[in-house]
Design a protein around this motif. Structure first.
Motif, PDB file in Angstrom:
ATOM      1  N   TYR A   1      -1.981   4.535   8.221  1.00 16.84           N
ATOM      2  CA  TYR A   1      -2.204   4.417   9.652  1.00 16.84           C
ATOM      3  C   TYR A   1      -3.624   3.991   9.986  1.00 16.84           C
ATOM      4  N   HIS A   2      -4.505   3.963   8.999  1.00 20.06           N
ATOM      5  CA  HIS A   2      -5.871   3.525   9.215  1.00 20.06           C
ATOM      6  C   HIS A   2      -6.145   2.195   8.518  1.00 20.06           C
ATOM      7  N   HIS A   3      -5.099   1.609   7.968  1.00 25.05           N
ATOM      8  CA  HIS A   3      -5.246   0.346   7.264  1.00 25.05           C
ATOM      9  C   HIS A   3      -5.406  -0.767   8.288  1.00 25.05           C
ATOM     10  N   GLY A   4      -6.183  -1.792   7.960  1.00 25.43           N
ATOM     11  CA  GLY A   4      -6.417  -2.884   8.898  1.00 25.43           C
ATOM     12  C   GLY A   4      -5.147  -3.621   9.232  1.00 25.43           C
ATOM     13  N   ASN A   5      -4.812  -4.657   8.502  1.00 23.56           N
ATOM     14  CA  ASN A   5      -3.590  -5.420   8.713  1.00 23.56           C
ATOM     15  C   ASN A   5      -2.577  -4.965   7.676  1.00 23.56           C
ATOM     16  N   LEU A   6      -1.886  -3.897   7.984  1.00 16.50           N
ATOM     17  CA  LEU A   6      -0.987  -3.284   7.019  1.00 16.50           C
ATOM     18  C   LEU A   6       0.120  -4.237   6.585  1.00 16.50           C
ATOM     19  N   LYS A   7       0.702  -4.948   7.539  1.00 15.50           N
ATOM     20  CA  LYS A   7       1.814  -5.840   7.210  1.00 15.50           C
ATOM     21  C   LYS A   7       1.389  -6.885   6.184  1.00 15.50           C
ATOM     22  N   GLN A   8       0.255  -7.547   6.421  1.00 20.73           N
ATOM     23  CA  GLN A   8      -0.178  -8.577   5.500  1.00 20.73           C
ATOM     24  C   GLN A   8      -0.638  -7.997   4.169  1.00 20.73           C
ATOM     25  N   ALA A   9      -1.231  -6.796   4.212  1.00 18.33           N
ATOM     26  CA  ALA A   9      -1.630  -6.141   2.965  1.00 18.33           C
ATOM     27  C   ALA A   9      -0.412  -5.883   2.086  1.00 18.33           C
ATOM     28  N   LEU A  10       0.692  -5.502   2.697  1.00 13.80           N
ATOM     29  CA  LEU A  10       1.923  -5.270   1.943  1.00 13.80           C
ATOM     30  C   LEU A  10       2.494  -6.578   1.392  1.00 13.80           C
ATOM     31  N   VAL A  11       2.372  -7.650   2.164  1.00  9.54           N
ATOM     32  CA  VAL A  11       2.823  -8.958   1.684  1.00  9.54           C
ATOM     33  C   VAL A  11       1.999  -9.379   0.470  1.00  9.54           C
ATOM     34  N   GLU A  12       0.676  -9.224   0.554  1.00 17.64           N
ATOM     35  CA  GLU A  12      -0.184  -9.614  -0.569  1.00 17.64           C
ATOM     36  C   GLU A  12       0.123  -8.772  -1.805  1.00 17.64           C
ATOM     37  N   ALA A  13       0.366  -7.490  -1.608  1.00 16.12           N
ATOM     38  CA  ALA A  13       0.724  -6.620  -2.729  1.00 16.12           C
ATOM     39  C   ALA A  13       2.051  -7.053  -3.340  1.00 16.12           C
ATOM     40  N   THR A  14       3.002  -7.395  -2.490  1.00 21.15           N
ATOM     41  CA  THR A  14       4.313  -7.835  -2.965  1.00 21.15           C
ATOM     42  C   THR A  14       4.198  -9.130  -3.758  1.00 21.15           C
ATOM     43  N   LEU A  15       3.371 -10.047  -3.280  1.00 20.50           N
ATOM     44  CA  LEU A  15       3.181 -11.311  -4.004  1.00 20.50           C
ATOM     45  C   LEU A  15       2.615 -11.068  -5.397  1.00 20.50           C
ATOM     46  N   ARG A  16       1.666 -10.160  -5.501  1.00 24.18           N
ATOM     47  CA  ARG A  16       1.101  -9.838  -6.816  1.00 24.18           C
ATOM     48  C   ARG A  16       2.156  -9.249  -7.738  1.00 24.18           C
ATOM     49  N   LEU A  17       2.986  -8.368  -7.192  1.00 25.12           N
ATOM     50  CA  LEU A  17       4.032  -7.752  -8.010  1.00 25.12           C
ATOM     51  C   LEU A  17       5.088  -8.775  -8.426  1.00 25.12           C
ATOM     52  N   ILE A  18       5.419  -9.687  -7.531  1.00 21.35           N
ATOM     53  CA  ILE A  18       6.378 -10.738  -7.872  1.00 21.35           C
ATOM     54  C   ILE A  18       5.847 -11.581  -9.019  1.00 21.35           C
ATOM     55  N   GLU A  19       4.557 -11.929  -8.963  1.00 20.78           N
ATOM     56  CA  GLU A  19       3.954 -12.725 -10.036  1.00 20.78           C
ATOM     57  C   GLU A  19       3.994 -11.973 -11.364  1.00 20.78           C
ATOM     58  N   GLU A  20       3.763 -10.662 -11.307  1.00 17.39           N
ATOM     59  CA  GLU A  20       3.676  -9.866 -12.524  1.00 17.39           C
ATOM     60  C   GLU A  20       5.046  -9.465 -13.072  1.00 17.39           C
ATOM     61  N   LYS A  21       5.990  -9.143 -12.168  1.00 15.29           N
ATOM     62  CA  LYS A  21       7.245  -8.535 -12.593  1.00 15.29           C
ATOM     63  C   LYS A  21       8.496  -9.291 -12.164  1.00 15.29           C
ATOM     64  N   GLY A  22       8.320 -10.364 -11.416  1.00 21.16           N
ATOM     65  CA  GLY A  22       9.478 -11.078 -10.902  1.00 21.16           C
ATOM     66  C   GLY A  22       9.908 -10.509  -9.560  1.00 21.16           C
ATOM     67  N   PRO A  23      10.721 -11.236  -8.813  1.00 19.95           N
ATOM     68  CA  PRO A  23      11.078 -10.819  -7.460  1.00 19.95           C
ATOM     69  C   PRO A  23      11.981  -9.598  -7.371  1.00 19.95           C
ATOM     70  N   THR A  24      12.582  -9.191  -8.466  1.00 25.37           N
ATOM     71  CA  THR A  24      13.419  -7.984  -8.424  1.00 25.37           C
ATOM     72  C   THR A  24      12.919  -6.904  -9.377  1.00 25.37           C
ATOM     73  N   GLY A  25      11.697  -7.052  -9.859  1.00 26.10           N
ATOM     74  CA  GLY A  25      11.197  -6.123 -10.867  1.00 26.10           C
ATOM     75  C   GLY A  25      10.255  -5.050 -10.362  1.00 26.10           C
ATOM     76  N   PHE A  26      10.230  -4.823  -9.053  1.00 24.71           N
ATOM     77  CA  PHE A  26       9.309  -3.839  -8.507  1.00 24.71           C
ATOM     78  C   PHE A  26      10.011  -3.042  -7.407  1.00 24.71           C
ATOM     79  N   THR A  27       9.386  -1.967  -6.987  1.00 22.32           N
ATOM     80  CA  THR A  27       9.942  -1.112  -5.940  1.00 22.32           C
ATOM     81  C   THR A  27       9.039  -1.120  -4.709  1.00 22.32           C
ATOM     82  N   VAL A  28       9.584  -0.639  -3.606  1.00 24.36           N
ATOM     83  CA  VAL A  28       8.792  -0.491  -2.384  1.00 24.36           C
ATOM     84  C   VAL A  28       7.618   0.445  -2.631  1.00 24.36           C
ATOM     85  N   ALA A  29       7.852   1.493  -3.410  1.00 24.78           N
ATOM     86  CA  ALA A  29       6.782   2.445  -3.692  1.00 24.78           C
ATOM     87  C   ALA A  29       5.628   1.773  -4.428  1.00 24.78           C
TER      88      ALA A  29
END
Length: 205
Positions: A6-34
């Motif tokens: 709740y104190h994060h700046g642009n939470l939505k985009q931060a989650l997108v950037e995190a997801t992109l990193r995980l996709i690169e590392e593990k593939g688009p179905t190799g990671f969880t929301v957590a």
């Protein structure tokens, strides 16, 4: 104490950037929301303030990717090329450049199984980039007699499939290190063979 998210700046985009990193590392179905939440520095519950789940995260990555891709394709096509052929070839190079520079977006767009029809904004963005290639194909084939001219959608789909194959086999990841030729050369040669078969460029002498 309030949760970190709740104190994060642009939470939505931060989650997108995190997801992109995980996709690169593990593939688009190799990671969880957590995992995406942890990488973004927020709690898993905070993710659901913006996204319904992992599929929605991937869809947002794909949407942003298609918008970037569309910009690159339009820029490549409208780059002041001397001939329709040069403009067409530029779109192929733009495809390879995008896949290299934005691998997470590329995988979200083309390898995640995301349903374009379930997301109108995503479908519109995808149609835009495909439309550039169809326009290039239409322009290039104008001098072929109408009764022998392949539909622009078929023409562009063949080139799209060829570009995707070069990317998958030779331009990304470990297989890329084993490419017998530079991916750009492979794609250019393949496009040349295809266009010669249509009579759009002269045979080699």
């Amino acid at each position: 104490m309030a949760k970190r998210g709740y104190h994060h700046g642009n939470l939505k985009q931060a989650l997108v950037e995190a997801t992109l990193r995980l996709i690169e590392e593990k593939g688009p179905t190799g990671f969880t929301v957590a995992e995406a939440a942890k990488l973004a520095g927020v709690t898993p519950a905070a993710v659901y303030r913006h996204f319904e789940g992992r599929e929605a995260l991937i869809a947002e990555c794909a949407l942003q990717g298609h918008r970037i891709f569309g910009d690159l394709m339009e820029h490549a096509y409208a780059g002041g090329h001397p001939t329709a052929l040069k403009a067409f070839e530029a779109t192929g190079r733009a495809y390879l450049a995008f896949a290299r520079k934005f691998p997470g977006h590329y995988m979200a767009m083309f390898e995640s199984g995301v349903n374009l029809q379930a997301n109108p904004a995503l479908a519109t963005a995808a149609d835009r980039s495909r439309g550039v290639l169809e326009q290039a194909a239409q322009k290039l084939s104008e001098h072929i007699p109408a009764d022998k001219r392949p539909p622009a959608t078929m023409f562009s789909s063949h080139i799209w499939a060829m570009s995707h194959g070069v990317v998958e086999l030779f331009a990304r990841g470990a297989p890329g290190a084993k490419a017998p030729y530079p991916p750009e050369d492979l794609l250019e040669a393949g496009i040349g063979i295809y266009l010669r078969g249509l009579g759009l460029i002269e045979p080699d002498r």
